[in-house]
Design an enzyme around this catalytic site. Structure first.
Site, PDB file in Angstrom:
ATOM      1  N   HIS A  47      18.758  60.351  37.269  1.00  0.00           N
ATOM      2  CA  HIS A  47      20.274  60.241  37.311  1.00  0.00           C
ATOM      3  C   HIS A  47      20.837  58.708  37.456  1.00  0.00           C
ATOM      4  O   HIS A  47      22.077  58.326  37.428  1.00  0.00           O
ATOM      5  CB  HIS A  47      20.639  60.604  38.814  1.00  0.00           C
ATOM      6  CG  HIS A  47      21.963  61.618  38.822  1.00  0.00           C
ATOM      7  ND1 HIS A  47      23.166  61.275  38.071  1.00  0.00           N
ATOM      8  CD2 HIS A  47      22.108  63.004  39.022  1.00  0.00           C
ATOM      9  CE1 HIS A  47      24.254  62.179  38.303  1.00  0.00           C
ATOM     10  NE2 HIS A  47      23.515  63.253  38.914  1.00  0.00           N
ATOM     11  N   ASP A  63      25.242  60.316  34.101  1.00  0.00           N
ATOM     12  CA  ASP A  63      25.653  61.234  35.072  1.00  0.00           C
ATOM     13  C   ASP A  63      25.743  62.459  34.434  1.00  0.00           C
ATOM     14  O   ASP A  63      25.251  62.920  33.154  1.00  0.00           O
ATOM     15  CB  ASP A  63      27.088  61.023  35.267  1.00  0.00           C
ATOM     16  CG  ASP A  63      27.233  59.732  36.340  1.00  0.00           C
ATOM     17  OD1 ASP A  63      26.278  59.275  36.957  1.00  0.00           O
ATOM     18  OD2 ASP A  63      28.215  58.810  35.868  1.00  0.00           O
TER      19      ASP A  63
END
Length: 442
Positions: A413, A417
């Protein structure tokens, strides 16, 4: 007058600092030639046959099968005759990863006082303090008739790890050769003649009998230990997330059937999934990257080196297809087949197990639908593919039975995104459902 030269475990490259002796390929008293393989070792990356840079008579071996040696520890000594026992200055040309025989040895040693060689019972020079060998399981004394014939080092290791004395077995192979089935049968019925005792001292397992925690302990060494370290590091460092989607793979399976009906070389499903993955990475290059923690930078890579998870008898390995983005389906099929065969034979080189930038994990071969795998550190993502099975599916407004697969993407992450990860996975699913989408990138 002959001189005794000491051959040490060489630097095998890729940052490896130790290796486990799998099997000796020579005996004490045997004549060896320059660059003849003398021992097979297992590193954290691969199985490697180590050639000796000296020619002469083996006078001693250091370490039993199963022992772990650090780089620089003595492997064996060779008595070399003639005025100049050192290999020719220009070298033999035989090179291991990070090791060659082009330079003469740093020093020569005379024979030292002898001590029993536990490997074969012959006299051996006493080991130096810095070359201590820690054996996993003490080997039984060698029988007078010589080593037991075993079909492969992996079978010998299976017996050793389970405390099975191979001299108590009658092999079912040609000339009494002991096969894997022989060892498995003996372990199943408990037909062992001698069971190796657990190592003494600080390595001994604690007595868990009192609290009921009895069982078998397996050292985290070699490839299994390296995998454990890498997975632990990935889980510590990478904040991963997973998204998944079901896709109708009916058209992809039909396209593959049509390709393989032409009479040309067969195309594997894994190759088609790899081709889809590289096309998706071209659209979403953020996922072909890694995080440089020290510099606090995301490094986006220009080339795609595709790793794929392969389960072997020695544990999980990830062979790497170099420049996968530049290969077509036929080339990918051939390379997957070559690397898979080498993985099962334990013959992958360190270079074939390192440097991947993205991993494809086809866990559908185990009969499961989904998974949330641990990212292959330091990569940014892994595409998971479940089994392809007939399921009810709404197709063109009608309920039908279609070939359905679950796809998942586990991603770092920090590099992107959910929008990027979701876009990548949706594109992969679109290509699976309609392979013609790939024609836009051909």
């Amino acid at each position: 007058m002959a001189q005794v030269l000491e051959f040490k475990l060489p630097d095998l490259g890729e940052g490896l600092t130790e290796a486990v002796i799998v099997s000796w390929l020579v005996q004490v008293g045997e004549v060896v030639a320059i660059d003849q393989p003398v021992v097979e070792v297992e590193t954290a990356k691969a199985m490697v046959e180590v050639p000796c840079p000296y020619g002469g008579v083996v006078t001693a071996r250091f370490g039993e099968e199963g022992a772990e040696l650090p780089v620089g520890a003595p492997l064996l000594t060779v008595a070399v005759g003639g005025a100049d026992p050192v290999p020719e200055p220009e070298g033999s040309g035989n090179v291991l990863v990070g090791y060659g025989t082009g330079a003469p040895p740093a020093r020569r040693r005379r024979a030292r006082p002898t001590a029993p060689d536990r490997t074969n019972g012959s006299a051996a020079p006493a080991a130096t303090a810095g070359a201590a060998v820690h054996a996993r399981v003490p080997a039984p004394p060698a029988a007078a008739e010589g080593p037991v014939p075993v079909i492969s080092p992996l079978v010998r290791r299976l017996a050793r790890d389970n405390g099975l004395d191979l001299r108590g077995l009658s092999g079912s192979g040609p000339d009494g050769l002991i096969l894997r089935a022989d060892v498995e049968d003996a372990l199943r019925v408990g037909a062992t003649r001698t069971v190796a005792q657990p190592p003494a001292g600080p390595q001994a397992a604690p007595d868990d009998t009192a609290n009921g925690r009895t069982g078998t302990r397996t050292p985290l060494k070699g490839i299994r230990g390296a995998v454990a370290d890498k997975l632990s590091r990935s889980r510590r460092e990478i904040p991963d997330a997973t998204c998944w989607v079901d896709a109708d793979a009916t058209e992809l399976m039909r396209a593959r059937t049509a390709m393989n009906a032409t009479g040309a070389s067969k195309i594997s499903l894994l190759a088609l999934l790899a081709r889809i993955s590289t096309a998706a990475l071209a659209r979403y290059p953020e996922l072909n990257s890694y995080v440089d923690v020290e510099a606090r930078e995301i490094v986006r890579l220009d080339r795609i080196h595709l790793g794929f998870a392969a389960q072997t008898d020695r544990g999980l390995v990830v062979p790497v297809v170099r420049d996968a983005h530049a290969r077509d389906a036929e080339s990918l099929t051939a390379e997957f087949a070559r690397l898979t065969e080498a993985a099962h034979a334990g013959k992958l080189t360190p270079g074939e197990l390192t440097g991947s930038t993205f991993t494809l994990n086809n866990y559908g071969v185990f009969g499961v639908d989904g998974s949330t795998p641990i990212i292959n550190h330091p990569e940014a993502a892994m595409l998971g593919v479940g089994r392809i099975v007939p399921k009810p599916w709404v197709h063109e407004g009608e309920l039908a039975v279609r070939q359905v697969v679950q796809l998942s993407l586990t991603f770092d992450h920090r590099v992107c995104d959910g929008g990027t990860a979701g876009g990548f996975l949706r594109y992969v699913a679109d290509c699976v459902e309609n392979p013609a989408v790939l024609l836009r990138t051909v």
